[in-house]
Design an enzyme around this catalytic site. Structure first.
Site, short mmCIF file in Angstrom:
data_model
loop_
_atom_site.label_atom_id
_atom_site.label_comp_id
_atom_site.label_asym_id
_atom_site.label_seq_id
_atom_site.Cartn_x
_atom_site.Cartn_y
_atom_site.Cartn_z
CD1 TRP A 263 7.03 33.26 38.94
CD2 TRP A 263 8.39 32.86 37.08
NE1 TRP A 263 7.42 32.02 38.93
CE2 TRP A 263 8.01 31.73 37.84
CE3 TRP A 263 9.14 32.93 35.97
CZ2 TRP A 263 8.62 30.51 37.46
CZ3 TRP A 263 9.76 31.79 35.55
CH2 TRP A 263 9.24 30.45 36.26
CD1 TRP A 370 6.35 24.18 45.14
CD2 TRP A 370 7.91 22.46 45.59
NE1 TRP A 370 6.34 24.12 46.51
CE2 TRP A 370 7.80 23.00 46.76
CE3 TRP A 370 8.54 21.42 45.78
CZ2 TRP A 370 8.23 22.89 48.13
CZ3 TRP A 370 9.46 21.19 47.06
CH2 TRP A 370 9.02 21.66 48.05
#
Length: 452
Positions: A263, A370
């Site tokens: 990731w 986020w």
């Protein structure tokens, strides 16, 4: 020949391709430059500075053990490197490739004076492409393509010798940089949880390898030690991703963990193609979302930052973050979702808080995570998906985690600790819920409809 080794977020000797190349060329001048101007608003945060101080100290000792030394300079990186080339007579700079927009700009400015090496990723993000040759915007496709390029090469050992130049350039003193907090020293809890440096990173990776087969079952339980806790070490490059990849070789459940490791590569690919991703919605339609502003919203933000929302799992996470510079990954999602959906406060305000408080706040990882939670990103949850913190707390057995970080609730029973308000046993010194879940959910859904 003398060459400069420009160190940034690669503070290690093991598996360091730029160091290996520099050592092969001749005498090596390792240098770290504290450049707070090039990143602009994204200069490293307070918690990261604490780690940086101790990581640089550890690296300096490791270099000294090899007969070398670490040169410290402060200022504009390009100007400083140019000056160092003149001072030392170096004709080349070796460095590991970075993807933060300010470092890419600096690398471009150095032109043919710098030789870039791959070492902070499993594969160069720009080499992982769709069938049409375009960057991936969705992680699942990125992982499938990256998997076809794996495994990465085995990590390289530290060079046997690192030759010193005939004359060392001047170095600043680490203590003069003021990286450690004082008046007050809010980092007292960091040292209880963390030991920065390459040696500690390698040891942590080895220890985690023995637990990786339990990763899938344990990683979502905040009260358990189920995650690798390697993120701060990876952030400053005290260990390479491929060293971590190979640390778990031979373990049947390694793939789930490796997906999480990959990731990081994906998020750097996102900010490579969208350099302002930390400041701009990945989906422009969310520019119309009516975030709450003003004194009431500011007071709610402060309550969230201080862990006083009345939601135990949220408050535990925020207090863990402040005390240790780290937060369990499941709780990161819960606390971020709470700020965005329950309090309807712009994700960028939370992103900034994490940037300052997290020891492991990568530019790419922080911004992509986020926006994933907010639903504003190119690869993200739908905005209408609103995590229920009370349900999440119970589902992931967070009782002991809450008791550790919210001592006001230490005597509350397992049955009531996730929602003492509802159970009618909220202690007087613990705040009531800042907003009800149903009310918050309806307000967020209405805001999402307005944005659409």
């Amino acid at each position: 020949m003398t060459t400069i080794l420009w160190l940034r977020q690669d503070l290690r000797l093991h598996d360091h391709p730029a160091l290996i190349a520099a050592a092969h060329d001749g005498a090596v001048v390792p240098v770290y430059i504290l450049d707070d101007d090039a990143p602009g608003d994204w200069a490293i945060g307070g918690a990261q500075r604490w780690w940086l101080h101790h990581s640089l100290s550890a690296l300096a000792k490791a270099l000294e053990a090899k007969g070398s030394k670490l040169i410290l300079r402060r200022g504009d990186a390009v100007e400083t490197l140019t000056a160092l080339m003149d001072e030392t007579g170096a004709d080349r700079i070796h460095a590991i490739r970075h993807y933060e927009p300010w470092w890419r700009k600096a690398e471009d400015a150095l032109g043919d004076r710098i030789c870039l090496h791959d070492g902070n990723h499993l594969a160069r993000p720009e080499h992982v492409r769709t069938g049409a040759g375009t960057p991936f915007k969705v992680y699942s496709g990125f992982w499938r393509a990256l998997s076809q390029m794996m495994p990465p090469a085995k990590p390289e050992p530290v060079p046997h010798t690192i030759r010193s130049p005939d004359r060392w350039p001047k170095s600043e003193k680490l203590g003069d940089w003021g990286l450690l907090p004082s008046k007050p020293d809010w980092s007292t809890g960091f040292g209880e949880d963390w030991t920065p440096g390459e040696a500690a990173a390698l040891e942590r990776a080895e220890d985690f390898a023995d637990k990786v087969d339990d990763y899938e079952a344990m990683r979502n339980l905040p009260a358990e030690e189920g995650t690798s806790r390697l993120s701060p070490h990876l952030h400053l490059g005290e260990i390479s991703p491929r060293a971590v990849w190979h640390a778990v070789d031979g373990h049947r459940e390694a793939e789930k963990f490796r997906k999480e490791l990959a990731w990081r590569d994906f998020t750097d690919g996102v900010v490579m193609t969208m350099p302002d991703y930390a400041d701009a919605n990945g989906r422009p339609k969310f520019d119309k979302l009516p975030w709450r502003k003003g004194k009431t919203a500011d007071a709610d933000l402060k309550a969230w930052q201080e862990g006083r929302t009345g939601y135990p799992i949220v408050d535990a996470g925020m207090r863990q973050l402040w005390t240790t510079g780290w937060m369990h990954n499941r709780v990161r999602m819960i606390t971020a979702s709470f700020l965005i959906k329950h309090l309807l406060i712009d994700w960028r305000r939370g992103e900034r808080w994490f940037w300052d408080c997290l020891l492991c706040a990568d530019y790419g990882n922080n911004s992509v995570n986020w926006q994933w939670v907010a639903g504003t990103g190119v690869d993200s949850n739908m905005f209408s998906r609103i995590m229920a913190p009370l349900t999440q707390s119970e589902k992931f057995e967070a009782g002991d985690y809450i008791r550790r970080w919210v001592p006001e609730l230490k005597d509350v029973s397992d049955a009531a600790i996730h929602d003492p308000d509802e159970a009618g046993c909220r202690p007087k010194d613990y705040p009531a819920k800042i907003i009800g879940h149903r009310e918050a959910r309806e307000r967020a859904l209405a805001a999402g409809r307005e944005a659409r």
